[in-house]
Scaffold this motif. Structure first.
Motif, PDB file in Angstrom:
ATOM      1  N   LEU A 198      -0.335 -20.270 -30.097  1.00  0.00           N
ATOM      2  CA  LEU A 198      -1.703 -20.295 -30.155  1.00  0.00           C
ATOM      3  C   LEU A 198      -2.393 -20.847 -31.265  1.00  0.00           C
ATOM      4  CD1 LEU A 198      -1.942 -18.943 -27.532  1.00  0.00           C
ATOM      5  CD2 LEU A 198      -0.527 -17.370 -29.054  1.00  0.00           C
ATOM      6  N   LEU A 199      -1.657 -20.498 -32.556  1.00  0.00           N
ATOM      7  CA  LEU A 199      -2.130 -21.285 -33.833  1.00  0.00           C
ATOM      8  C   LEU A 199      -1.659 -22.928 -33.707  1.00  0.00           C
ATOM      9  CD1 LEU A 199      -2.686 -20.972 -36.671  1.00  0.00           C
ATOM     10  CD2 LEU A 199      -0.303 -20.930 -37.249  1.00  0.00           C
ATOM     11  N   ALA A 200      -0.754 -23.226 -32.969  1.00  0.00           N
ATOM     12  CA  ALA A 200      -0.594 -24.691 -32.647  1.00  0.00           C
ATOM     13  C   ALA A 200      -1.561 -25.147 -31.701  1.00  0.00           C
ATOM     14  CB  ALA A 200       0.844 -25.117 -32.359  1.00  0.00           C
ATOM     15  N   GLY A 201      -2.044 -24.588 -30.614  1.00  0.00           N
ATOM     16  CA  GLY A 201      -3.052 -24.828 -29.778  1.00  0.00           C
ATOM     17  C   GLY A 201      -4.333 -24.970 -30.316  1.00  0.00           C
ATOM     18  N   THR A 202      -4.733 -24.177 -31.264  1.00  0.00           N
ATOM     19  CA  THR A 202      -5.987 -24.160 -32.066  1.00  0.00           C
ATOM     20  C   THR A 202      -5.969 -25.182 -32.988  1.00  0.00           C
ATOM     21  OG1 THR A 202      -6.080 -21.617 -31.447  1.00  0.00           O
ATOM     22  CG2 THR A 202      -7.629 -22.612 -33.422  1.00  0.00           C
ATOM     23  N   ARG A 203      -4.907 -25.593 -33.608  1.00  0.00           N
ATOM     24  CA  ARG A 203      -4.991 -26.778 -34.545  1.00  0.00           C
ATOM     25  C   ARG A 203      -5.099 -27.967 -33.869  1.00  0.00           C
ATOM     26  NH1 ARG A 203      -0.096 -24.234 -38.253  1.00  0.00           N
ATOM     27  NH2 ARG A 203      -1.445 -23.339 -40.026  1.00  0.00           N
ATOM     28  N   LYS A 204      -4.599 -28.127 -32.852  1.00  0.00           N
ATOM     29  CA  LYS A 204      -4.735 -29.154 -32.040  1.00  0.00           C
ATOM     30  C   LYS A 204      -6.320 -29.477 -31.560  1.00  0.00           C
ATOM     31  CE  LYS A 204      -2.866 -31.634 -27.980  1.00  0.00           C
ATOM     32  NZ  LYS A 204      -2.010 -31.601 -26.814  1.00  0.00           N
ATOM     33  N   LEU A 205      -6.893 -28.188 -30.883  1.00  0.00           N
ATOM     34  CA  LEU A 205      -8.184 -28.484 -30.655  1.00  0.00           C
ATOM     35  C   LEU A 205      -9.062 -28.819 -31.656  1.00  0.00           C
ATOM     36  CD1 LEU A 205     -10.412 -28.301 -28.671  1.00  0.00           C
ATOM     37  CD2 LEU A 205     -10.499 -25.756 -29.040  1.00  0.00           C
ATOM     38  N   ASP A 206      -8.896 -28.312 -33.115  1.00  0.00           N
ATOM     39  CA  ASP A 206      -9.590 -28.479 -34.254  1.00  0.00           C
ATOM     40  C   ASP A 206      -9.699 -29.585 -34.634  1.00  0.00           C
ATOM     41  OD1 ASP A 206     -10.828 -27.860 -36.476  1.00  0.00           O
ATOM     42  OD2 ASP A 206      -9.319 -26.662 -37.653  1.00  0.00           O
ATOM     43  N   SER A 207      -8.243 -30.375 -34.548  1.00  0.00           N
ATOM     44  CA  SER A 207      -8.224 -31.713 -34.984  1.00  0.00           C
ATOM     45  C   SER A 207      -9.114 -32.598 -34.097  1.00  0.00           C
ATOM     46  CB  SER A 207      -6.853 -32.351 -35.139  1.00  0.00           C
ATOM     47  OG  SER A 207      -6.239 -32.309 -33.753  1.00  0.00           O
ATOM     48  N   ILE A 208      -9.263 -32.518 -32.823  1.00  0.00           N
ATOM     49  CA  ILE A 208      -9.901 -33.384 -32.007  1.00  0.00           C
ATOM     50  C   ILE A 208     -11.472 -32.866 -32.325  1.00  0.00           C
ATOM     51  CG2 ILE A 208     -10.449 -33.661 -29.605  1.00  0.00           C
ATOM     52  CD1 ILE A 208      -7.475 -32.579 -28.847  1.00  0.00           C
ATOM     53  N   LEU A 209     -11.794 -31.776 -32.261  1.00  0.00           N
ATOM     54  CA  LEU A 209     -13.073 -31.593 -32.585  1.00  0.00           C
ATOM     55  C   LEU A 209     -13.832 -32.369 -33.899  1.00  0.00           C
ATOM     56  CD1 LEU A 209     -13.571 -27.711 -31.684  1.00  0.00           C
ATOM     57  CD2 LEU A 209     -14.294 -29.694 -30.601  1.00  0.00           C
ATOM     58  N   LYS A 210     -12.774 -32.348 -35.092  1.00  0.00           N
ATOM     59  CA  LYS A 210     -13.411 -32.857 -36.192  1.00  0.00           C
ATOM     60  C   LYS A 210     -13.419 -34.381 -36.039  1.00  0.00           C
ATOM     61  CE  LYS A 210     -11.591 -29.693 -40.030  1.00  0.00           C
ATOM     62  NZ  LYS A 210     -11.317 -28.596 -39.095  1.00  0.00           N
ATOM     63  N   ALA A 211     -12.326 -34.922 -35.325  1.00  0.00           N
ATOM     64  CA  ALA A 211     -12.333 -36.417 -34.953  1.00  0.00           C
ATOM     65  C   ALA A 211     -13.687 -36.906 -34.329  1.00  0.00           C
ATOM     66  CB  ALA A 211     -11.061 -36.765 -34.403  1.00  0.00           C
ATOM     67  N   LYS A 212     -14.071 -36.032 -33.356  1.00  0.00           N
ATOM     68  CA  LYS A 212     -15.230 -36.420 -32.643  1.00  0.00           C
ATOM     69  C   LYS A 212     -16.554 -35.931 -32.982  1.00  0.00           C
ATOM     70  CE  LYS A 212     -13.068 -38.108 -28.990  1.00  0.00           C
ATOM     71  NZ  LYS A 212     -13.543 -39.852 -28.845  1.00  0.00           N
ATOM     72  N   GLY A 213     -16.437 -35.328 -34.447  1.00  0.00           N
ATOM     73  CA  GLY A 213     -17.574 -34.856 -34.992  1.00  0.00           C
ATOM     74  C   GLY A 213     -18.508 -33.793 -34.325  1.00  0.00           C
ATOM     75  N   ILE A 214     -17.753 -33.094 -33.494  1.00  0.00           N
ATOM     76  CA  ILE A 214     -18.268 -31.949 -32.780  1.00  0.00           C
ATOM     77  C   ILE A 214     -18.153 -30.747 -33.592  1.00  0.00           C
ATOM     78  CG2 ILE A 214     -18.152 -30.645 -30.574  1.00  0.00           C
ATOM     79  CD1 ILE A 214     -16.805 -32.869 -29.340  1.00  0.00           C
ATOM     80  N   PRO A 215     -19.483 -30.175 -34.060  1.00  0.00           N
ATOM     81  CA  PRO A 215     -19.514 -28.854 -34.809  1.00  0.00           C
ATOM     82  C   PRO A 215     -19.024 -27.633 -34.224  1.00  0.00           C
ATOM     83  CG  PRO A 215     -21.713 -29.464 -34.005  1.00  0.00           C
ATOM     84  CD  PRO A 215     -20.708 -30.440 -33.305  1.00  0.00           C
ATOM     85  N   ALA A 216     -17.954 -27.127 -34.883  1.00  0.00           N
ATOM     86  CA  ALA A 216     -17.356 -25.865 -34.362  1.00  0.00           C
ATOM     87  C   ALA A 216     -16.978 -25.004 -35.538  1.00  0.00           C
ATOM     88  CB  ALA A 216     -16.209 -26.133 -33.415  1.00  0.00           C
ATOM     89  N   TRP A 217     -16.977 -23.766 -35.462  1.00  0.00           N
ATOM     90  CA  TRP A 217     -16.325 -22.947 -36.596  1.00  0.00           C
ATOM     91  C   TRP A 217     -14.788 -22.512 -35.983  1.00  0.00           C
ATOM     92  CZ3 TRP A 217     -19.560 -18.865 -39.457  1.00  0.00           C
ATOM     93  CH2 TRP A 217     -18.697 -18.146 -40.316  1.00  0.00           C
ATOM     94  N   VAL A 218     -14.037 -22.827 -36.524  1.00  0.00           N
ATOM     95  CA  VAL A 218     -12.733 -22.765 -36.316  1.00  0.00           C
ATOM     96  C   VAL A 218     -11.947 -21.802 -37.585  1.00  0.00           C
ATOM     97  CG1 VAL A 218     -10.258 -23.527 -35.842  1.00  0.00           C
ATOM     98  CG2 VAL A 218     -12.377 -24.931 -35.091  1.00  0.00           C
ATOM     99  N   ASP A 219     -11.661 -20.694 -37.066  1.00  0.00           N
ATOM    100  CA  ASP A 219     -11.132 -19.897 -38.404  1.00  0.00           C
ATOM    101  C   ASP A 219      -9.747 -19.341 -38.029  1.00  0.00           C
ATOM    102  OD1 ASP A 219     -12.482 -18.672 -40.447  1.00  0.00           O
ATOM    103  OD2 ASP A 219     -13.295 -17.017 -39.458  1.00  0.00           O
ATOM    104  N   TYR A 220      -8.898 -19.291 -39.191  1.00  0.00           N
ATOM    105  CA  TYR A 220      -7.553 -19.117 -39.101  1.00  0.00           C
ATOM    106  C   TYR A 220      -7.320 -17.853 -40.090  1.00  0.00           C
ATOM    107  CZ  TYR A 220      -7.130 -23.912 -37.543  1.00  0.00           C
ATOM    108  OH  TYR A 220      -7.184 -25.030 -36.980  1.00  0.00           O
ATOM    109  N   TRP A 221      -7.092 -16.731 -39.262  1.00  0.00           N
ATOM    110  CA  TRP A 221      -7.138 -15.408 -40.013  1.00  0.00           C
ATOM    111  C   TRP A 221      -5.585 -15.340 -40.761  1.00  0.00           C
ATOM    112  CZ3 TRP A 221     -10.371 -10.749 -38.293  1.00  0.00           C
ATOM    113  CH2 TRP A 221     -11.571 -11.165 -38.243  1.00  0.00           C
ATOM    114  N   GLY A 222      -5.446 -14.192 -41.351  1.00  0.00           N
ATOM    115  CA  GLY A 222      -4.109 -14.118 -42.155  1.00  0.00           C
ATOM    116  C   GLY A 222      -2.927 -13.842 -41.386  1.00  0.00           C
TER     117      GLY A 222
END
Length: 244
Positions: A198-222
């Motif tokens: 799930l961490l890998a999947g979230t990071r993948k989406l995070d990178s796509i959102l950043k590349a597209k300039g889509i504003p999202a709050w992506v949080d990685y807890w401890g």
């Protein structure tokens, strides 16, 4: 807390489908349970209680539905084309049957999707596919690549239901981009036990959102934050506080 249970026959799924509503007013929230989950799981695992302050204040109303994951994402022995076609029937049940019901209760208010684990995939997929119906999503410990869920299989329906693929290829002038910009997106994952995929999947989406300039709050807890209801209860309260 006002609680109502409904059930009706779905022509799209050819069966009775139950639904449970929590609350008397507020932003409508379509809640998808975790993998193979049922409409009463959100209550049974304490998530409704975690949302209670906002429910009691009339800020949100939860609409909790059944999955049919046993026939789609979970049945790895089945032909992937059949699985995604059945998944699409379930999606159309949500959009064509559940969403009109939600509108009856909520005066056509724009809704939010919520989900944990596989439910996070479903919630994210609903949000990204239908940003005209939803302007917020809270996705906890999800993956967002439908092809990976289906063992690498890809066709047009898989693509349509795979946020990572659709977003990666979405042009900057696509009308959905403006809808995403006005929305609230929260994606959260822990770094503890059972969260690796799930961490890998979230990071993948995070990178796509950043590349597209889509504003999202992506949080990685401890590193102590495991794939577990204990943490999802804390996370849902935290992010509801940010939206509401």
């Amino acid at each position: 807390m006002h609680i109502q249970e409904l059930k009706w026959y779905s022509d799209r799924l050819h069966r009775d489908m139950p639904l449970k509503i929590y609350g008397h007013a507020g932003k409508p929230c379509l809640v998808i349970p975790s993998q193979n989950g049922k409409y009463n799981d959100f209550e049974g695992f304490g998530m409704v209680e975690a949302c209670r302050p906002w429910i009691d204040e009339g800020k949100i109303r939860l609409f909790c539905v059944d999955t049919i994951d046993e026939e789609t994402v979970s049945c790895t022995w089945k032909n992937p084309q059949d699985r995604i076609e059945q998944h699409e029937r379930w999606m159309q049940y949500l959009i064509q049957e559940v969403c009109p019901l939600i509108n009856q209760y909520s005066s056509n208010a724009i809704g939010m999707t919520i989900g944990c684990s596989m439910g996070a995939y479903h919630a994210g997929n609903l949000f990204f596919r239908f940003p005209d119906r939803f302007d917020a999503t809270i996705c906890l410990s999800g993956v967002y690549d439908a092809s990976s869920i289906l063992g690498g299989y890809m066709d047009g329906l898989v693509y349509l239901n795979s946020p990572c693929h659709c977003l990666q290829n979405m042009p900057a002038d696509h009308p959905y981009m403006k809808l995403y910009e006005r929305s609230h997106m929260f994606f959260c994952v822990g770094q503890g036990a059972w969260e690796e995929e799930l961490l890998a999947g979230t990071r993948k989406l995070d990178s796509i959102l950043k590349a597209k300039g889509i504003p999202a709050w992506v949080d990685y807890w401890g590193y102590d934050v495991n794939h577990d209801w204990y943490w999802w209860k804390k996370q849902i309260a935290y992010f509801l506080g940010k939206i509401l």
